[in-house]
Design a protein around this motif. Structure first.
Motif, short mmCIF file in Angstrom:
data_model
loop_
_atom_site.label_atom_id
_atom_site.label_comp_id
_atom_site.label_asym_id
_atom_site.label_seq_id
_atom_site.Cartn_x
_atom_site.Cartn_y
_atom_site.Cartn_z
N THR A 121 -31.37 23.86 67.41
CA THR A 121 -31.96 23.91 66.07
C THR A 121 -30.85 23.84 65.03
O THR A 121 -29.85 24.57 65.13
CB THR A 121 -32.76 25.20 65.88
N TYR A 122 -31.04 22.96 64.06
CA TYR A 122 -30.07 22.81 62.97
C TYR A 122 -30.73 23.14 61.65
O TYR A 122 -31.87 22.73 61.40
CB TYR A 122 -29.53 21.38 62.92
N GLU A 123 -30.02 23.87 60.82
CA GLU A 123 -30.49 24.11 59.46
C GLU A 123 -29.35 23.78 58.52
O GLU A 123 -28.23 24.23 58.72
CB GLU A 123 -30.92 25.57 59.30
N LYS A 124 -29.66 23.00 57.51
CA LYS A 124 -28.65 22.55 56.55
C LYS A 124 -27.42 21.98 57.26
O LYS A 124 -26.28 22.21 56.85
CB LYS A 124 -28.23 23.70 55.64
N ILE A 128 -27.76 26.36 64.45
CA ILE A 128 -28.03 27.79 64.36
C ILE A 128 -28.52 28.39 65.67
O ILE A 128 -28.37 29.57 65.90
CB ILE A 128 -29.00 28.16 63.21
N ASP A 162 -33.31 18.81 56.40
CA ASP A 162 -32.90 20.18 56.13
C ASP A 162 -33.02 21.05 57.37
O ASP A 162 -32.18 21.88 57.64
CB ASP A 162 -33.80 20.73 55.03
N LYS A 163 -34.09 20.84 58.11
CA LYS A 163 -34.28 21.64 59.31
C LYS A 163 -34.93 20.79 60.40
O LYS A 163 -35.88 20.07 60.13
CB LYS A 163 -35.19 22.83 58.99
N GLY A 225 -39.65 18.07 64.61
CA GLY A 225 -39.68 18.75 63.32
C GLY A 225 -40.61 18.04 62.37
O GLY A 225 -41.21 17.02 62.72
#
Ligand code: AMP
Ligand code: ZN
Length: 667
Positions: A121-124, A128, A162-163, A225
Motif C-alpha cells: 500500500t502506498y500513500e502520497k 506504508i 494519492d493512495k 484502488g
C-alpha cells in the motif's frame, strides 16, 4: 548545505542508484561508491535521529525485529486464480465472458511468477504497508521485511495516485538461490529445496537483517484502488513501471484466444531462459471496465485465468533407497531409479529429502513413482502411481542405524534430518571433513583431490585432517597410481597450506554453520583460535551477525576433546591459528577520530588498499568533503571541484607518499 539537506540529497541519490541497479538492471555507480555513500548517510542519520525517515535507503539493510506479525484485513480481497490446461478450457472461458460483456474483448498475457504474493500500500508516493496474502481476507504485516527488498520502491517517482495498493510476487531468482545454497552447503547445512518456498519463508523471518541478506525481488502485476486513472491492465502495468516498480516486460496484448495460446507456447519454451521460476501464464481481460462488469466468483476473478505449464514429469520405478552421509553426519535418503528421460537428461537418482518426506508420500521400494524436475537442480519424487503398486508391498522403514558405521542415528528437536553422531569414527564423515578441509575455498591443497583423500582414509594413512601434515613420500608411494612426482607434490601442497590465513583455516575446520562469512567475522573479532575456543555462548552472540545457533555449534565443536587435540597438533605443524602479525599490526588506533576523503588516481597502492589502511588504523573514509573532513588524500587527476572545496574549507591535502609515511612511520 544544512545537515538535513545533505541527508535528503543522499537519500534521493541512493534511491535513484537502487532503482537503476535493481529495477532497470543498469547500474549508474560502482558498488564501492554506493557503499561509501550509504555509509555516509548511515553516519549522518545516527548523529541526527531528528531527521529519521521510515523509508530511508539505509533501512534496506534491515535491523527491525518483528516478534509477532500483526494481522491486517485486506482492504480489497486477494483472490486466487482459476486454472486452465487446454485450448478448450480457454475457449469455454471466453464464451462465459462474452455472455456477460458487450464488445470486443482483448486479453493481457503475463507470466505467472512462482513465489509468494504480497500487497503493497502506498500513500502520497510512500510505501506504508506490505501484507502477505494470508487467507485472502487477511494477512500478516511484513512491512519491515519487505523494505529490505531492493526492487520494492520506498518512494515513488512520476505522477501517481494519492493512495493505492499494488500486488506482486516476491521471488528468489535462480542465481541468488543457487548462491545461498552453495553457502549453506559450505557451512554444512541442508540446502533449501526450492526458490518458491525459500522466498515465502523469508517473508516471515523475524530478523529483517536476515531478509536483507537474501537476494529477493518483487515483480508487480496488479493495481488496486479507486480513481487510479487507468483504463486497462496493460496501461496499469506501464504506469506501475513509470512509478518505479519492477514489472517484467514479457506482458503482451492478445486479440483472441489463439493469440493467447501463441504467447503460452512461446513462453513454455522460453521460460527456461528466464532468471526466475514461472509456473504458467496469467490471462486477464484487458479492459478494466469489462473486468468490473465480470466481477468475482467466491474464489477468483471471472476476468482472469491462469494457464499452467505442464511440469516436466516422468514415471519410473524405484529400485532402492540408499542413504548418503554428509561430512556433518546429516543423512539424506536417495531414490535409485530405473533410468528415465526427463527434460533432456537421463535421470537415475532423485532426492527424497528426509524421513518425513518418504512417510508423507508413502514411497516404497518397487513403486512406480512420478519424477519431476522443477527449479531444483536435483529431480524429486512428487508422488506414487498407486495403481501399479504390488499387493504385497510393505511401507518403507526409515533406517535407525548409520549404514556405514551402525551407530544409532539421532534426530534433534525441530530438525528434519537424521544425524549419525559418530563424528570421529564414521568413514564418510571422516572423508567428507578432510575433503572439505582441502577444498579450494578452504586450505586449497594442491596435489591432493577428493578421491585421493578417500583412498588415504581407506588405507588407514589418515583419519583426520591433522594427519595430512605427517604424510611422507615413502608412505604414499605404495598407493595405487601414486608416482614419485605426485607423492612429492602432495606433500609439498600440504606444507604450503601452512601459509593459508587463519580465517580460511577456521572455515576449513568444518564447524557446522560456520561458512566463509561467519569464519571471517569470528576471526576479525576474536583474532586467535584460543580466544574462539574459550569464548562463551554470550561472547559469541555478541559478535555482529552471530546468532545463537552458530554460537552453540561453535561451543559444541570446541568442547570435544578430539577437536582440542587436533587443534593442538595443527598448531605444532605451523598452521595459522591466529590473525597474522601483519594484519594485527595493521589494526591500530593511529587515525582514530580522523575522517579521510580519497580522491584521484594512485600509483603505489590501490584505492581499496588505501581505504583498508585508513580503516585498519581506526580512521574513517568518507566520500564527500565537508567541514568534518580531516585530510584529503589527493592522487593524480583529482577533480577540480573537490580541490576547490578542500581549499575553501581549509582542509589539508596529503599526497599518496605523505599518507603512507604517516601510517608506516608512526605505526
Ligand atoms: P494460485 O496460487 O495458483 O491460485 O495462483 C494465484 C496466484 O498467482 C496469485 O495469488 C498471485 O500470487 C500469483 N501470480 C503470479 N503471477 C501473477 C500475475 N502475473 N498475475 C496475477 N497473479 C499472479
Ligand atoms: Zn555413521
Amino acid at each position: 548545505m544544512t545537515i538535513e539537506g545533505q541527508i535528503n540529497t543522499l537519500r534521493k541519490e541512493l534511491q535513484q542508484h537502487n532503482y537503476a541497479y535493481y529495477v532497470l538492471d543498469n547500474p549508474t555507480i560502482s558498488d564501492y561508491e554506493f557503499d561509501m555513500k550509504l555509509k555516509t548517510l548511515q553516519e549522518l542519520e545516527m548523529k541526527h535521529p531528528e531527521f529519521y525517515d521510515a523509508n530511508s535507503p539505509t533501512l534496506r539493510v534491515g535491523g527491525q525485529i518483528t516478534k509477532n506479525f500483526e494481522t491486517i484485513v485486506h482492504e480489497y480481497r486477494m483472490y486466487s486464480l482459476d486454472n486452465s490446461y487446454s485450448r478448450e478450457d480457454l475457449l469455454d472461458w471466453e464464451t462465459r465472458i462474452k455472455k456477460q460483456v458487450d464488445g470486443e474483448v482483448q486479453y493481457s498475457c503475463e507470466l505467472k511468477y512462482d513465489g509468494a504474493s504480497i500487497s503493497l500500500t502506498y500513500e502520497k508516493g510512500v510505501l506504508i504497508r506490505a501484507v502477505t496474502r494470508g487467507d485472502g481476507f487477511q494477512g500478516d504485516d511484513v512491512t519491515n521485511n519487505i523494505k529490505t527488498i531492493k526492487t520494492v520502491p520506498l518512494k515513488l517517482q512520476g505522477r501517481y495516485p494519492d493512495k493505492f495498493a499494488i500486488r506482486g510476487e516476491i521471488i528468489l531468482p535462480f542465481d541468488g538461490f543457487k548462491k545461498m545454497n552453495e553457502e549453506r552447503v559450505a557451512a554444512g547445512e541442508e540446502p533449501y529445496a526450492n526458490p518458491r518456498n525459500t522466498a515465502s519463508g523469508s517473508l516471515k523471518l523475524q530478523d529483517s537483517t536476515e531478509v536483507a541478506k537474501r537476494p529477493l525481488a518483487c515483480l508487480l502485476y496488479n493495481l488496486t484502488g479507486d480513481n487510479l486513472g487507468v483504463e486497462s491492465q496493460m496501461e496499469s502495468l506501464e504506469k506501475a513501471r513509470e512509478w518505479g516498480f519492477k514489472v517484467p516486460d514479457a506482458a503482451k496484448l492478445a486479440n483472441s484466444i489463439d493469440e493467447v495460446l501463441e504467447f503460452v507456447n512461446y513462453w513454455d519454451e522460453q521460460r527456461h531462459n528466464l532468471p526466475y521460476e514461472t509456473d504458467g501464464v496469467v490471462i486477464k481481460v484487458n479492459n478494466l471496465q469489462q473486468q468490473e462488469e465480470l466481477g468475482y466468483t467466491a474464489k477468483a476473478p471471472r476476468w482472469a485465468m491462469a494457464y499452467k505449464f505442464q511440469t516436466e514429469q516422468a514415471e519410473s520405478v524405484l529400485k532402492e533407497i540408499t542413504y548418503q552421509i554428509g561430512r556433518t553426519g546429516a543423512i539424506t535418503p536417495v531414490a535409485n531409479l530405473e533410468p528415465v528421460q526427463l527434460a533432456g537428461t537421463t535421470v537415475r537418482r532423485a532426492s527424497l529429502h528426509n524421513a518425513d518426506q518418504i512417510a508423507k508420500l508413502d514411497i516404497r521400494v518397487h513403486d512406480t513413482v512420478y519424477v519431476e524436475k522443477g527449479g531444483e537442480i536435483i529431480p524429486k519424487i512428487v508422488g506414487v502411481n498407486l495403481t501399479e503398486r504390488a499387493v504385497d508391498s510393505l511401507p518403507t522403514v526409515y533406517i535407525s542405524e548409520c549404514p556405514e558405521c551402525t551407530t544409532t542415528l539421532i534426530r534433534n528437536e525441530g530438525e528434519a534430518q537424521h544425524y549419525c553422531p559418530n563424528v570421529t569414527g564414521c568413514p564418510p564423515q571422516i572423508v567428507g571433513r578432510i575433503q572439505h578441509f582441502i577444498s579450494r575455498k578452504a586450505m586449497d591443497i594442491e596435489g591432493l583431490g577428493g578421491e585421493t583423500v578417500a583412498l588415504l582414509v581407506k588405507e588407514g594413512l589418515i583419519t583426520n585432517y591433522a594427519d595430512l601434515y605427517e604424510l611422507t613420500v615413502e608412505q604414499l608411494l605404495p598407493l595405487e597410481r601414486m608416482a614419485q612426482k605426485s607423492a612429492e607434490n602432495l606433500v609439498a601442497g600440504v606444507a604450503k597450506s601452512k601459509e593459508i590465513p587463519f580465517e580460511r583455516v577456521l572455515f576449513a575446520l568444518g564447524i557446522r554453520y560456520v561458512g566463509e562469512t561467519v569464519a571471517k567475522k569470528l576471526v576479525k573479532h576474536f583474532k586467535t583460535i584460543t580466544a574462539i575456543m574459550n569464548a562463551s555462548e554470550e561472547a559469541l552472540v555478541s559478535v555482529d551477525e552471530i546468532g545463537i545457533r552458530i554460537a552453540q555449534s561453535v561451543r559444541e565443536f570446541f568442547s570435544l576433546e578430539v577437536t582440542r587435540i587436533i587443534i593442538e597438533r595443527l598448531r605444532q605443524y605451523g598452521v595459522q591459528l591466529e590473525i597474522s602479525a601483519e594484519e594485527l599490526a595493521g589494526q591500530t588506533a593511529l587515525l582514530q577520530g580522523e575522517v579521510y576523503v580519497v580522491s584521484g588516481v594512485f600509483h603505489k597502492i590501490s584505492r581499496t588498499e588505501l581505504k583498508k589502511l585508513i580503516e585498519n588504523n581506526g580512521g574513517k573514509v568518507s566520500t564527500s568533503i565537508s567541514a568534518r573532513t580531516s585530510f584529503v588524500i589527493a592522487g593524480d587527476k583529482m577533480g577540480p571541484s573537490k580541490l576547490e572545496k578542500a581549499d575553501k574549507l581549509g582542509i589539508p591535502l596529503l599526497s599518496e607518499d605523505e599518507f603512507l609515511e604517516k601510517v608506516m612511520f608512526e605505526a
